[in-house]
Write an enzyme that holds these catalytic residues in place. Structure first.
Site, PDB file in Angstrom:
ATOM      1  N   CYS A  95       7.610  33.896 -31.798  1.00 39.57           N
ATOM      2  CA  CYS A  95       8.285  33.573 -30.546  1.00 39.57           C
ATOM      3  C   CYS A  95       9.662  34.224 -30.573  1.00 39.57           C
ATOM      4  CB  CYS A  95       8.421  32.057 -30.414  1.00 39.57           C
ATOM      5  SG  CYS A  95       9.263  31.543 -28.906  1.00 39.57           S
ATOM      6  N   HIS A 146       6.177  27.037 -22.923  1.00 39.07           N
ATOM      7  CA  HIS A 146       7.623  27.125 -22.681  1.00 39.07           C
ATOM      8  C   HIS A 146       8.008  26.466 -21.357  1.00 39.07           C
ATOM      9  CE1 HIS A 146       9.341  29.508 -25.905  1.00 39.07           C
ATOM     10  NE2 HIS A 146       8.362  30.390 -25.834  1.00 39.07           N
ATOM     11  N   HIS A 192       0.883  30.211 -24.846  1.00 40.61           N
ATOM     12  CA  HIS A 192       2.184  30.091 -25.529  1.00 40.61           C
ATOM     13  C   HIS A 192       3.318  30.060 -24.490  1.00 40.61           C
ATOM     14  CE1 HIS A 192       5.167  31.053 -28.804  1.00 40.61           C
ATOM     15  NE2 HIS A 192       5.829  31.444 -27.733  1.00 40.61           N
ATOM     16  N   GLU A 193       3.263  30.980 -23.530  1.00 40.10           N
ATOM     17  CA  GLU A 193       4.341  31.046 -22.523  1.00 40.10           C
ATOM     18  C   GLU A 193       4.299  29.847 -21.586  1.00 40.10           C
ATOM     19  OE1 GLU A 193       6.465  33.044 -23.375  1.00 40.10           O
ATOM     20  OE2 GLU A 193       5.278  34.410 -24.582  1.00 40.10           O
TER      21      GLU A 193
HETATM   22 CO    CO Z   1       7.816  31.773 -27.248  1.00 42.88          CO
END
Ligand code: CO
Length: 178
Positions: free
Chosen positions: A93, A139, A135-136
């Site tokens: 990341c 966020h 993954h994004e």
């Molecule tokens: Co990330």
């Protein structure tokens, strides 16, 4: 907008991002800047909170190359409507430099999202694009790599995490002093 990569434990990374409601030039300029930062930092994906912009926008390109944009996706207000399979793969990341951990996630997802004109889309993603997307998307929910770590991972990466926490504290102190 002045955008800059934010590192853990910056609080902007740990709150839920607001849905996008205005599909205007300011939005599109912000997205262009996100792509610029993603490529400059050598990433394959970037979520808006990572540049201090707490809105539901993410960009990705599995090639990680600004010379190969065929896989670029701009994803606004994403919703995962279906998921299947499970696999564990190593993830990094940009907000956690030099930390890599194995994360188990669905192999495929059906994604519903809006583009930068506000048009609705739905598509199935699998393998690497699906992993980057998830993954994004994490966020945008304030969920970070550190929250996906096992207890063993946390011990293994304790020094690196503590260094990031110290760095952030020093930056805050000097910003307050200046
Ligand atoms: Co990330």
């Amino acid at each position: 907008m002045q955008m800059q990569l934010r590192l853990y434990p910056d609080p902007v990374l740990q709150k839920a991002a607001a849905p996008v409601t205005e599909f205007d030039d300011a939005l599109r300029e912000g997205i262009a800047e996100m792509y610029r930062i993603m490529y400059a930092e050598g990433g394959v994906g970037l979520a808006a909170p990572q540049v201090g912009w707490s809105v539901q926008v993410l960009v990705l390109n599995p090639s990680g190359s600004k010379d190969d944009t065929t896989g670029e996706r701009t994803v606004i207000n994403p919703r995962i409507v279906k998921k299947w399979g499970k696999a564990s793969e190593q993830e990094g990341c940009l907000s956690f430099p030099e930390i890599f951990v194995d994360v188990e996630r669905p192999i495929g997802v059906r994604l519903a999202w809006q583009d930068e004109q506000g048009e609705e889309h739905e598509e199935d993603l699998t393998e690497f694009p699906a992993r980057i997307l998830q993954h994004e998307k994490d966020h945008l929910d304030g969920v970070l790599l550190v929250h996906r770590m096992s207890p063993v991972d946390k011990i293994q990466h304790r020094v690196a995490l503590d260094e990031l926490i110290d760095l952030f504290a020093r930056q805050q102190a000097s910003a307050n002093a200046g």
